[in-house]
Design an enzyme around this catalytic site. Sequence first.
Site, PDB file in Angstrom:
ATOM      1  N   GLU A   1      -3.863   7.456  -3.632  1.00  0.00           N
ATOM      2  CA  GLU A   1      -3.346   6.191  -3.127  1.00  0.00           C
ATOM      3  C   GLU A   1      -3.264   5.142  -4.221  1.00  0.00           C
ATOM      4  OE1 GLU A   1      -5.913   5.011   0.082  1.00  0.00           O
ATOM      5  OE2 GLU A   1      -7.304   3.983  -1.257  1.00  0.00           O
TER       6      GLU A   1
ATOM      7  N   TYR B   1       0.850  -1.195   0.000  1.00  0.00           N
ATOM      8  CA  TYR B   1       0.000   0.000   0.000  1.00  0.00           C
ATOM      9  C   TYR B   1       0.883   1.242   0.000  1.00  0.00           C
ATOM     10  CZ  TYR B   1      -2.993   3.790   1.565  1.00  0.00           C
ATOM     11  OH  TYR B   1      -3.642   4.991   1.654  1.00  0.00           O
TER      12      TYR B   1
END
Length: 376
Positions: free
Chosen positions: A188, A101
């Site tokens: 993101e 991530y």
Amino acid sequence: MKLHEYQAKELLASYGVPVPPGKIARTPEEAKAIANEYNALTVIKAQVHVGGRGKAGGVKLAKDANDAFEKAQAILGMDIKGLTVKKVLVAKAVDIAKEYYCGLIHDRNVQSFTLMVSKEGGVDIEEVAATNPEAITRFAIDPIKGLRAFEARQIALDAGLEGNLNKIAAMMVGLWNACAGSDATLAEINPLVITTTGEVIAADAKIDIDDNAMSRHPDLEAYREVEAEHPLEVEAKAFGFSYVKLDGHIGVIGNGAGLVMTSLDVVSRVGGKAANFLDIGGGAKAEIVYNAVKLVCKDPDVKGILINIFGGITRADEVAKGVIRALEEGILNKPLAMRVAGTAVAEANELLKDKPINIYPTMMEAATAVVKEASA
């Protein structure tokens, strides 16, 4: 302004971030043609402005063109958290070795952006933050210098990422450049994938653009899709409200962004979860309060409503009149608790004394009461 996954990937690609090949399909036939063009495993992904698409059945793997037709047919028209799927992204599948991530959030605590990196990719970062916060490495970015390659490489090392660290660092820098260059408030990559051949690819992406900065980005205006936004958010804009749809069950109305944010926190503290952020602004009259209550009551997720008003230029009696009108017209049909303080609070109390609406001296008491009623 929220971008769809395919739009976010297009933006990232323009900053040199590697993304899987993919095209948009609005019909099963188009999905089949795209999958046939790729002649490989494809992923069919619903394009709606909400999270949890996979859990809702909006992400499916297709083994060939005919399978892509069937999977697209199953996804198109689905309802995911109140939004109808009208198009899907047909993307070439990636051979995944590792999932990480990488995300950037607008962090008021550091007056800049914070980069968050974790080995636990492919899942909600909120879940990781709640259950395993030490798995997230954070780095405050200098807004003048930006994110530099050597810093990104060190962050990858600190987070325990494995693979070609130079490529991973380059992807982080690309994400930062895209975020800063587009005036994003959130950006993101999840998951950031290391393939079985060692490539580094952004397999999924999410970007939110600051509406207040759109005048600087006329090229990005084409990404806006009013019909893809939540209907309540569209209606709120027509009323001039600052409104954000959330995934809880307590409607929240307040005057002033700070007070509304505090109200969300208080609802959470007493065991509830906010269904929205709604700021009616300063000096709101009864009509505005009435429209705010009407809007929140339209949300089927709302089981109770908290109104938290501090009267300065907003008069408490005007707030009361708006709530009473909604009640008398049968619009207000859910438990409601109010905390009203400041200007004309005595008049408000007088107006509401014979009404089935409770006024509490503190926001904590009001939030506790409405969460309890909504859970009954």
